[in-house]
Design an enzyme around this catalytic site. Structure first.
Site, PDB file in Angstrom:
ATOM      1  N   ASP A   1      -8.263  10.880   2.907  1.00 56.79           N
ATOM      2  CA  ASP A   1      -7.906   9.497   2.603  1.00 56.79           C
ATOM      3  C   ASP A   1      -8.616   9.073   1.318  1.00 56.79           C
ATOM      4  O   ASP A   1      -9.819   9.319   1.150  1.00 56.79           O
ATOM      5  CB  ASP A   1      -8.323   8.589   3.765  1.00 56.79           C
ATOM      6  CG  ASP A   1      -7.790   7.178   3.598  1.00 56.79           C
ATOM      7  OD1 ASP A   1      -6.579   6.990   3.826  1.00 56.79           O
ATOM      8  OD2 ASP A   1      -8.578   6.272   3.260  1.00 56.79           O
TER       9      ASP A   1
ATOM     10  N   ASN B   1      -5.270  -0.201  -6.166  1.00 64.35           N
ATOM     11  CA  ASN B   1      -3.935  -0.713  -6.488  1.00 64.35           C
ATOM     12  C   ASN B   1      -3.987  -2.175  -6.901  1.00 64.35           C
ATOM     13  O   ASN B   1      -3.290  -2.602  -7.834  1.00 64.35           O
ATOM     14  CB  ASN B   1      -3.006  -0.546  -5.284  1.00 64.35           C
ATOM     15  CG  ASN B   1      -2.377   0.832  -5.201  1.00 64.35           C
ATOM     16  OD1 ASN B   1      -2.088   1.447  -6.218  1.00 64.35           O
ATOM     17  ND2 ASN B   1      -2.186   1.333  -3.993  1.00 64.35           N
TER      18      ASN B   1
ATOM     19  N   HIS C   1       0.025  -0.781  -9.295  1.00 63.60           N
ATOM     20  CA  HIS C   1       0.644   0.291  -8.519  1.00 63.60           C
ATOM     21  C   HIS C   1       1.054   1.499  -9.361  1.00 63.60           C
ATOM     22  O   HIS C   1       0.956   2.637  -8.875  1.00 63.60           O
ATOM     23  CB  HIS C   1       1.841  -0.261  -7.732  1.00 63.60           C
ATOM     24  CG  HIS C   1       1.420  -1.099  -6.565  1.00 63.60           C
ATOM     25  ND1 HIS C   1       1.029  -0.556  -5.360  1.00 63.60           N
ATOM     26  CD2 HIS C   1       1.302  -2.440  -6.426  1.00 63.60           C
ATOM     27  CE1 HIS C   1       0.694  -1.521  -4.524  1.00 63.60           C
ATOM     28  NE2 HIS C   1       0.847  -2.686  -5.140  1.00 63.60           N
TER      29      HIS C   1
ATOM     30  N   ASP D   1      -0.081   5.176  -8.337  1.00 54.82           N
ATOM     31  CA  ASP D   1       0.797   6.338  -8.164  1.00 54.82           C
ATOM     32  C   ASP D   1       0.267   7.537  -8.952  1.00 54.82           C
ATOM     33  O   ASP D   1       0.275   8.675  -8.462  1.00 54.82           O
ATOM     34  CB  ASP D   1       2.219   6.011  -8.627  1.00 54.82           C
ATOM     35  CG  ASP D   1       2.950   5.077  -7.671  1.00 54.82           C
ATOM     36  OD1 ASP D   1       2.463   4.878  -6.539  1.00 54.82           O
ATOM     37  OD2 ASP D   1       4.003   4.543  -8.065  1.00 54.82           O
TER      38      ASP D   1
ATOM     39  N   GLU E   1      -1.793   6.598   1.257  1.00 62.38           N
ATOM     40  CA  GLU E   1      -2.749   7.379   0.462  1.00 62.38           C
ATOM     41  C   GLU E   1      -3.394   8.487   1.277  1.00 62.38           C
ATOM     42  O   GLU E   1      -4.409   9.050   0.873  1.00 62.38           O
ATOM     43  CB  GLU E   1      -3.843   6.460  -0.100  1.00 62.38           C
ATOM     44  CG  GLU E   1      -4.814   5.910   0.918  1.00 62.38           C
ATOM     45  CD  GLU E   1      -4.343   4.629   1.593  1.00 62.38           C
ATOM     46  OE1 GLU E   1      -5.198   3.933   2.163  1.00 62.38           O
ATOM     47  OE2 GLU E   1      -3.124   4.334   1.559  1.00 62.38           O
TER      48      GLU E   1
END
Length: 301
Positions: free
Chosen positions: A173, A181, A186, A190, A217
């Protein structure tokens, strides 16, 4: 020959026919030969060819029975089969097609027609496998998706239980990813997720190892025939690789750069634990890694 060359199994009890077809196909394909029904089934199971050219009349069983047995085995059920036969009756052709044959070629065969039909069916195989690959892939990270992981995990757990092999699974994680984010956007999130995915994939060094995107994630790592010490080493290597990417994350409570927490568990030799229990143990280990301050690996031994 191209290492991606497709495999064609030629099953015919006539040596001349086998040689003619093999000569036609060898320049562009890997050619396998069989001269009986049992040999055809055994070689299909062992080599998993892309296409089988199957004579209807074989010495130990007819081609229809071979096809029935191939279709009855999940490992060979989807192999394309072209019947080759001297029988030209429509009912014979219809029988083969109803059993799942892709095509019918009558003897004496025309080599141009044979090559054209083989090329057509192998193209179908390539397209089908491409679609299957895309269906099993996560579009953002290009890792296996959750559905693919679930399929492989179930199969590997059964294999590990049957053969008494260790099996290790880990959940990864990204630490404080929501904050990442929120503050970097975002698109940056990504890009960071793709970078972490590449690090995880590079850590899976054997063909049987798997890195997959499990959701958001969170990634999952599957390591068959890997004991706890070996799996812990791999997980720690991946954690270090991510930290060394030096992706700034000033809003993380764990580090000024992007980091990951990993929790894992190993099915030990002779254990009777269920697949879901093994996965839950890895999830609990991930929770403990987060509770202990993140940017660390926790393993249930």
């Amino acid at each position: 020959m191209n290492q991606d060359a497709q495999k064609v199994l030629i099953a015919d009890d006539d040596g001349i026919n086998r040689q003619v077809l093999a000569t036609l196909l060898k320049p562009e394909h890997v050619v396998l030969l069989a001269k009986s029904g049992e040999q055809t089934i055994e070689r299909a199971q062992r080599h998993l060819p892309d296409l089988i050219m199957l004579d209807v009349m074989l010495p130990d069983m007819d081609g229809y029975e071979v096809l029935r047995r191939l279709r009855g085995d999940p490992a060979t059920a989807h192999i394309e089969v072209i019947f080759i036969t001297g029988m030209g009756r429509p009912e014979d052709e219809a029988r083969g097609l109803k059993l799942g044959a892709a095509d019918y070629i009558t003897k004496p065969f025309n080599t141009t027609v044979v090559m054209a039909r083989v090329a057509t069916h192998l193209q179908v195989v390539r397209q089908r496998r491409l679609l299957e690959h895309l269906a099993h892939m996560d579009g953002l990270t290009e890792l296996a998706n959750r559905r693919r992981f679930d399929e492989i995990f179930a199969a590997e757990w059964q294999r590990a239980s049957r053969h008494q092999h260790p099996l290790s699974v880990a959940l990864l994680d990204i630490d404080s990813f929501k904050q990442y984010n929120d503050h970097y956007g975002h698109p940056a999130g990504d890009r960071a997720l793709r970078s972490v995915a590449r690090a995880a994939r590079s850590g899976m060094r054997r063909p049987c190892d798997l890195a997959a995107r499990y959701g958001g994630e969170e990634l999952v790592l599957l390591m068959p025939e890997t004991d706890a010490a070996q799996a812990l080493f791999v997980a720690e290597s991946i954690r270090e690789t991510v930290a060394q990417l030096l992706i700034p994350h000033e809003f993380s409570s764990a580090s000024p750069v992007l980091t990951v927490s990993i929790g894992g568990a190993t099915l030990p030799l002779g254990a009777e634990e269920s697949a879901s229990a093994l996965f839950d143990a890895a999830d609990a280990a991930l929770y403990r890694a987060k509770e202990a301050g993140r940017n660390r690996v926790n393993w249930r031994m």
